[in-house]
Design a protein around this motif. Structure first.
Motif, PDB file in Angstrom:
ATOM      1  N   LEU A  61       0.849  -1.186   0.000  1.00  0.00           N
ATOM      2  CA  LEU A  61       0.000   0.000   0.000  1.00  0.00           C
ATOM      3  C   LEU A  61       0.888   1.241   0.000  1.00  0.00           C
ATOM      4  CD1 LEU A  61      -2.645  -1.118   2.633  1.00  0.00           C
ATOM      5  CD2 LEU A  61      -2.943  -0.993   0.153  1.00  0.00           C
ATOM      6  N   GLN A  62       0.531   2.206  -0.821  1.00  0.00           N
ATOM      7  CA  GLN A  62       1.300   3.435  -0.954  1.00  0.00           C
ATOM      8  C   GLN A  62       0.501   4.604  -0.400  1.00  0.00           C
ATOM      9  OE1 GLN A  62       4.430   3.575  -2.433  1.00  0.00           O
ATOM     10  NE2 GLN A  62       4.281   1.349  -2.428  1.00  0.00           N
ATOM     11  N   PRO A  63       1.178   5.595   0.179  1.00  0.00           N
ATOM     12  CA  PRO A  63       0.456   6.818   0.553  1.00  0.00           C
ATOM     13  C   PRO A  63       0.033   7.543  -0.724  1.00  0.00           C
ATOM     14  CG  PRO A  63       2.810   7.008   1.064  1.00  0.00           C
ATOM     15  CD  PRO A  63       2.581   5.634   0.537  1.00  0.00           C
ATOM     16  N   VAL A  64      -1.189   8.016  -0.757  1.00  0.00           N
ATOM     17  CA  VAL A  64      -1.696   8.669  -1.968  1.00  0.00           C
ATOM     18  C   VAL A  64      -1.707  10.188  -1.863  1.00  0.00           C
ATOM     19  CG1 VAL A  64      -3.121   6.645  -2.500  1.00  0.00           C
ATOM     20  CG2 VAL A  64      -4.162   8.595  -1.353  1.00  0.00           C
ATOM     21  N   ALA A  65      -1.695  10.708  -0.653  1.00  0.00           N
ATOM     22  CA  ALA A  65      -1.822  12.154  -0.457  1.00  0.00           C
ATOM     23  C   ALA A  65      -0.693  12.910  -1.163  1.00  0.00           C
ATOM     24  CB  ALA A  65      -1.831  12.496   1.028  1.00  0.00           C
ATOM     25  N   GLY A  66      -1.092  13.770  -2.087  1.00  0.00           N
ATOM     26  CA  GLY A  66      -0.136  14.598  -2.790  1.00  0.00           C
ATOM     27  C   GLY A  66       0.722  13.862  -3.805  1.00  0.00           C
ATOM     28  N   ARG A  67       0.365  12.634  -4.130  1.00  0.00           N
ATOM     29  CA  ARG A  67       1.151  11.832  -5.067  1.00  0.00           C
ATOM     30  C   ARG A  67       0.274  11.346  -6.203  1.00  0.00           C
ATOM     31  NH1 ARG A  67       3.790   7.147  -2.047  1.00  0.00           N
ATOM     32  NH2 ARG A  67       5.013   7.048  -3.944  1.00  0.00           N
ATOM     33  N   SER A  68       0.887  11.155  -7.342  1.00  0.00           N
ATOM     34  CA  SER A  68       0.189  10.588  -8.493  1.00  0.00           C
ATOM     35  C   SER A  68       0.477   9.097  -8.558  1.00  0.00           C
ATOM     36  CB  SER A  68       0.673  11.247  -9.783  1.00  0.00           C
ATOM     37  OG  SER A  68       0.347  12.608  -9.789  1.00  0.00           O
ATOM     38  N   PRO A  69      -0.507   8.322  -8.985  1.00  0.00           N
ATOM     39  CA  PRO A  69      -0.261   6.879  -9.116  1.00  0.00           C
ATOM     40  C   PRO A  69       0.677   6.617 -10.286  1.00  0.00           C
ATOM     41  CG  PRO A  69      -2.418   7.440  -9.976  1.00  0.00           C
ATOM     42  CD  PRO A  69      -1.858   8.690  -9.373  1.00  0.00           C
ATOM     43  N   LYS A  70       1.470   5.560 -10.169  1.00  0.00           N
ATOM     44  CA  LYS A  70       2.336   5.212 -11.290  1.00  0.00           C
ATOM     45  C   LYS A  70       1.511   4.500 -12.348  1.00  0.00           C
ATOM     46  CE  LYS A  70       4.041   0.873  -9.444  1.00  0.00           C
ATOM     47  NZ  LYS A  70       5.169   0.081  -9.042  1.00  0.00           N
ATOM     48  N   HIS A  71       2.013   4.523 -13.549  1.00  0.00           N
ATOM     49  CA  HIS A  71       1.330   3.863 -14.660  1.00  0.00           C
ATOM     50  C   HIS A  71       2.266   2.830 -15.256  1.00  0.00           C
ATOM     51  CE1 HIS A  71      -2.215   6.398 -14.661  1.00  0.00           C
ATOM     52  NE2 HIS A  71      -1.409   7.401 -14.366  1.00  0.00           N
ATOM     53  N   PRO A  72       1.806   1.697 -15.632  1.00  0.00           N
ATOM     54  CA  PRO A  72       0.398   1.348 -15.573  1.00  0.00           C
ATOM     55  C   PRO A  72      -0.042   1.066 -14.134  1.00  0.00           C
ATOM     56  CG  PRO A  72       1.652  -0.524 -16.371  1.00  0.00           C
ATOM     57  CD  PRO A  72       2.619   0.617 -16.201  1.00  0.00           C
ATOM     58  N   ALA A  73      -1.206   1.526 -13.808  1.00  0.00           N
ATOM     59  CA  ALA A  73      -1.790   1.307 -12.489  1.00  0.00           C
ATOM     60  C   ALA A  73      -2.456  -0.060 -12.468  1.00  0.00           C
ATOM     61  CB  ALA A  73      -2.787   2.399 -12.158  1.00  0.00           C
ATOM     62  N   GLY A  74      -2.485  -0.644 -11.295  1.00  0.00           N
ATOM     63  CA  GLY A  74      -3.110  -1.951 -11.135  1.00  0.00           C
ATOM     64  C   GLY A  74      -3.599  -2.134  -9.723  1.00  0.00           C
ATOM     65  N   MET A  75      -3.502  -3.338  -9.230  1.00  0.00           N
ATOM     66  CA  MET A  75      -4.040  -3.677  -7.921  1.00  0.00           C
ATOM     67  C   MET A  75      -3.425  -2.851  -6.789  1.00  0.00           C
ATOM     68  SD  MET A  75      -6.468  -5.586  -6.996  1.00  0.00           S
ATOM     69  CE  MET A  75      -7.146  -6.713  -5.815  1.00  0.00           C
ATOM     70  N   PRO A  76      -2.102  -2.630  -6.736  1.00  0.00           N
ATOM     71  CA  PRO A  76      -1.560  -1.825  -5.633  1.00  0.00           C
ATOM     72  C   PRO A  76      -2.122  -0.407  -5.608  1.00  0.00           C
ATOM     73  CG  PRO A  76       0.212  -2.991  -6.759  1.00  0.00           C
ATOM     74  CD  PRO A  76      -1.030  -3.175  -7.581  1.00  0.00           C
ATOM     75  N   GLU A  77      -2.318   0.182  -6.768  1.00  0.00           N
ATOM     76  CA  GLU A  77      -2.857   1.544  -6.829  1.00  0.00           C
ATOM     77  C   GLU A  77      -4.330   1.561  -6.449  1.00  0.00           C
ATOM     78  OE1 GLU A  77       0.873   1.251  -8.660  1.00  0.00           O
ATOM     79  OE2 GLU A  77      -0.911   0.141  -9.292  1.00  0.00           O
ATOM     80  N   LEU A  78      -5.081   0.567  -6.909  1.00  0.00           N
ATOM     81  CA  LEU A  78      -6.493   0.469  -6.541  1.00  0.00           C
ATOM     82  C   LEU A  78      -6.638   0.349  -5.030  1.00  0.00           C
ATOM     83  CD1 LEU A  78      -9.489   0.083  -7.412  1.00  0.00           C
ATOM     84  CD2 LEU A  78      -9.025  -2.367  -7.384  1.00  0.00           C
ATOM     85  N   LEU A  79      -5.916  -0.594  -4.436  1.00  0.00           N
ATOM     86  CA  LEU A  79      -6.018  -0.801  -2.996  1.00  0.00           C
ATOM     87  C   LEU A  79      -5.542   0.418  -2.215  1.00  0.00           C
ATOM     88  CD1 LEU A  79      -4.783  -4.501  -2.652  1.00  0.00           C
ATOM     89  CD2 LEU A  79      -7.132  -3.654  -2.829  1.00  0.00           C
ATOM     90  N   SER A  80      -4.488   1.066  -2.688  1.00  0.00           N
ATOM     91  CA  SER A  80      -3.958   2.251  -1.996  1.00  0.00           C
ATOM     92  C   SER A  80      -4.965   3.391  -2.010  1.00  0.00           C
ATOM     93  CB  SER A  80      -2.643   2.700  -2.645  1.00  0.00           C
ATOM     94  OG  SER A  80      -1.633   1.735  -2.458  1.00  0.00           O
ATOM     95  N   GLY A  81      -5.643   3.576  -3.128  1.00  0.00           N
ATOM     96  CA  GLY A  81      -6.648   4.636  -3.206  1.00  0.00           C
ATOM     97  C   GLY A  81      -7.791   4.413  -2.231  1.00  0.00           C
ATOM     98  N   ILE A  82      -8.268   3.193  -2.168  1.00  0.00           N
ATOM     99  CA  ILE A  82      -9.363   2.877  -1.244  1.00  0.00           C
ATOM    100  C   ILE A  82      -8.872   2.959   0.207  1.00  0.00           C
ATOM    101  CG2 ILE A  82     -11.098   1.171  -0.590  1.00  0.00           C
ATOM    102  CD1 ILE A  82     -10.739  -0.031  -3.443  1.00  0.00           C
ATOM    103  N   TYR A  83      -7.649   2.468   0.429  1.00  0.00           N
ATOM    104  CA  TYR A  83      -7.082   2.466   1.779  1.00  0.00           C
ATOM    105  C   TYR A  83      -6.998   3.873   2.372  1.00  0.00           C
ATOM    106  CZ  TYR A  83      -3.811   1.803   5.614  1.00  0.00           C
ATOM    107  OH  TYR A  83      -3.232   1.794   6.860  1.00  0.00           O
ATOM    108  N   ALA A  84      -6.735   4.856   1.537  1.00  0.00           N
ATOM    109  CA  ALA A  84      -6.613   6.234   2.033  1.00  0.00           C
ATOM    110  C   ALA A  84      -7.860   6.663   2.800  1.00  0.00           C
ATOM    111  CB  ALA A  84      -6.344   7.196   0.876  1.00  0.00           C
ATOM    112  N   ILE A  85      -9.021   6.224   2.347  1.00  0.00           N
ATOM    113  CA  ILE A  85     -10.268   6.595   3.027  1.00  0.00           C
ATOM    114  C   ILE A  85     -10.459   5.754   4.289  1.00  0.00           C
ATOM    115  CG2 ILE A  85     -12.777   6.809   2.779  1.00  0.00           C
ATOM    116  CD1 ILE A  85     -10.977   8.823   1.131  1.00  0.00           C
ATOM    117  N   GLY A  86     -10.168   4.468   4.231  1.00  0.00           N
ATOM    118  CA  GLY A  86     -10.242   3.636   5.430  1.00  0.00           C
ATOM    119  C   GLY A  86      -9.291   4.110   6.509  1.00  0.00           C
ATOM    120  N   GLU A  87      -8.087   4.500   6.100  1.00  0.00           N
ATOM    121  CA  GLU A  87      -7.097   5.015   7.050  1.00  0.00           C
ATOM    122  C   GLU A  87      -7.613   6.287   7.720  1.00  0.00           C
ATOM    123  OE1 GLU A  87      -2.337   5.656   6.888  1.00  0.00           O
ATOM    124  OE2 GLU A  87      -3.489   6.634   5.300  1.00  0.00           O
ATOM    125  N   GLN A  88      -8.282   7.148   6.951  1.00  0.00           N
ATOM    126  CA  GLN A  88      -8.889   8.347   7.531  1.00  0.00           C
ATOM    127  C   GLN A  88      -9.944   7.950   8.560  1.00  0.00           C
ATOM    128  OE1 GLN A  88      -8.170  11.798   6.898  1.00  0.00           O
ATOM    129  NE2 GLN A  88      -9.297  11.836   8.811  1.00  0.00           N
TER     130      GLN A  88
END
Length: 155
Positions: free
Chosen positions: A85-112
């Motif tokens: 899982l990657q921190p998403v705040a202030g960062r752009s996802p790498k491309h090609p995006a896949g499962m790690p980026e999907l999970l990291s995006g959702i995780y940001a809200i759960g972490e909040q």
């Protein structure tokens, strides 16, 4: 822009990058990724009885807990698949995006949600209603994580 708004926008960007890659055929989920998404959806069932967010008739404890539960589920999902899982705040996802980026995006809200729950339990502090409603809308209802499987054409 406040911190939560920025987090939410970044979460949508990471989620959107992964979905776009999948819909454009650059990322086709494998069997493990399909099962992990199914398991996430089963483990995070909001049990809202078909009501749409925001769930204003539920207690703060239930509302915040429903959001916070996503964090633990996503940490387990990432471990199960070997993704980081990657921190998403202030960062752009790498491309090609896949499962790690999907999970990291959702995780940001759960972490909040976990942060809100800590503040709620320790200090009795309730987050702004608009932020809770936005987090609930991100996770449940039409076009949200609840509909996640509908965004993939590889099932």
């Amino acid at each position: 822009m406040d911190a939560f708004t920025a987090r939410l926008e970044d979460a949508w960007a990471w989620w959107g990058a992964a979905i776009e890659e999948a819909q454009e055929g650059h990322w086709a989920r494998d069997a493990v990724e399909r099962q992990v998404v199914a398991d996430i959806m089963a483990a995070t069932n909001a049990l809202h009885g078909g009501r749409l967010a925001p769930f204003t008739e539920d207690s703060w404890h239930v509302r915040i807990g429903r959001i916070a539960n996503w964090a633990g589920v996503l940490r387990l999902a990432a471990r199960a698949g070997g993704w980081e899982l990657q921190p998403v705040a202030g960062r752009s996802p790498k491309h090609p995006a896949g499962m790690p980026e999907l999970l990291s995006g959702i995780y940001a809200i759960g972490e909040q949600g976990e942060k809100w729950m800590t503040e709620f339990l320790r200090e009795g502090r309730v987050p702004p209603e608009t932020e809770i409603a936005q987090a609930e809308g991100f996770l449940t209802g039409p076009g949200s994580m609840e509909d996640l499987e509908l965004f993939f054409y590889d099932s």
